[in-house]
Design a protein around this motif. Structure first.
Motif, short mmCIF file in Angstrom:
data_model
loop_
_atom_site.label_atom_id
_atom_site.label_comp_id
_atom_site.label_asym_id
_atom_site.label_seq_id
_atom_site.Cartn_x
_atom_site.Cartn_y
_atom_site.Cartn_z
N CYS A 109 0.85 -1.18 0.00
CA CYS A 109 0.00 0.00 0.00
C CYS A 109 0.90 1.24 0.00
O CYS A 109 1.67 1.44 0.94
CB CYS A 109 -0.91 -0.01 1.22
N GLU A 110 0.80 2.02 -1.06
CA GLU A 110 1.55 3.27 -1.13
C GLU A 110 3.03 3.07 -0.85
O GLU A 110 3.63 3.77 -0.04
CB GLU A 110 0.97 4.31 -0.16
N GLY A 111 3.64 2.06 -1.46
CA GLY A 111 5.06 1.84 -1.30
C GLY A 111 5.44 1.08 -0.05
O GLY A 111 6.61 0.98 0.30
N ARG A 112 4.48 0.50 0.63
CA ARG A 112 4.75 -0.29 1.84
C ARG A 112 4.48 -1.75 1.56
O ARG A 112 3.61 -2.08 0.77
CB ARG A 112 3.88 0.19 3.00
N VAL A 113 5.20 -2.62 2.24
CA VAL A 113 5.07 -4.05 2.01
C VAL A 113 4.94 -4.76 3.36
O VAL A 113 5.63 -4.43 4.31
CB VAL A 113 6.31 -4.60 1.27
N LEU A 114 4.04 -5.72 3.41
CA LEU A 114 3.93 -6.60 4.58
C LEU A 114 4.43 -7.96 4.13
O LEU A 114 3.88 -8.54 3.19
CB LEU A 114 2.48 -6.69 5.05
N ALA A 115 5.48 -8.45 4.75
CA ALA A 115 6.05 -9.75 4.40
C ALA A 115 5.94 -10.68 5.60
O ALA A 115 6.25 -10.29 6.73
CB ALA A 115 7.51 -9.59 4.00
N VAL A 116 5.51 -11.90 5.36
CA VAL A 116 5.46 -12.91 6.42
C VAL A 116 6.72 -13.74 6.27
O VAL A 116 6.90 -14.42 5.27
CB VAL A 116 4.19 -13.77 6.30
N ILE A 117 7.59 -13.66 7.27
CA ILE A 117 8.91 -14.29 7.22
C ILE A 117 9.10 -15.14 8.46
O ILE A 117 8.75 -14.72 9.57
CB ILE A 117 10.02 -13.22 7.15
N ASP A 118 9.66 -16.33 8.30
CA ASP A 118 9.95 -17.21 9.43
C ASP A 118 10.79 -16.44 10.45
O ASP A 118 11.72 -15.71 10.09
CB ASP A 118 10.72 -18.43 8.92
#
Length: 68
Positions: free
Chosen positions: A3-12
């Motif tokens: 969203c608007e240059g933001r990232v949500l990453a699910v990482i171990d």
């Protein structure tokens, strides 16, 4: 999720700190761990800026691309 240059990453969790350091080294200085997913819970706990936790339960409503 982006969203608007933001990232949500699910990482171990094993790789999370290394991932943040790598992002910082690439110039993404705002990269941060904002929550965790724990076994046994059907939702994500998202930590708020004030130190509280928010429950996110809507995973089934959103389609996510899978990257390998």
């Amino acid at each position: 999720m982006a969203c608007e240059g933001r990232v949500l990453a699910v990482i171990d969790a094993v790789y999370a700190e290394t991932a943040i350091k790598n992002l910082h080294n690439l110039g993404y200085l705002d990269a941060a761990i904002i929550g965790r997913i724990e076994a046994g819970y059907p939702h994500a706990l998202i930590e708020t800026m004030l130190g509280g936790e928010r429950i996110y339960k809507s995973w089934k409503k959103i389609l996510y691309p899978v990257f390998v």
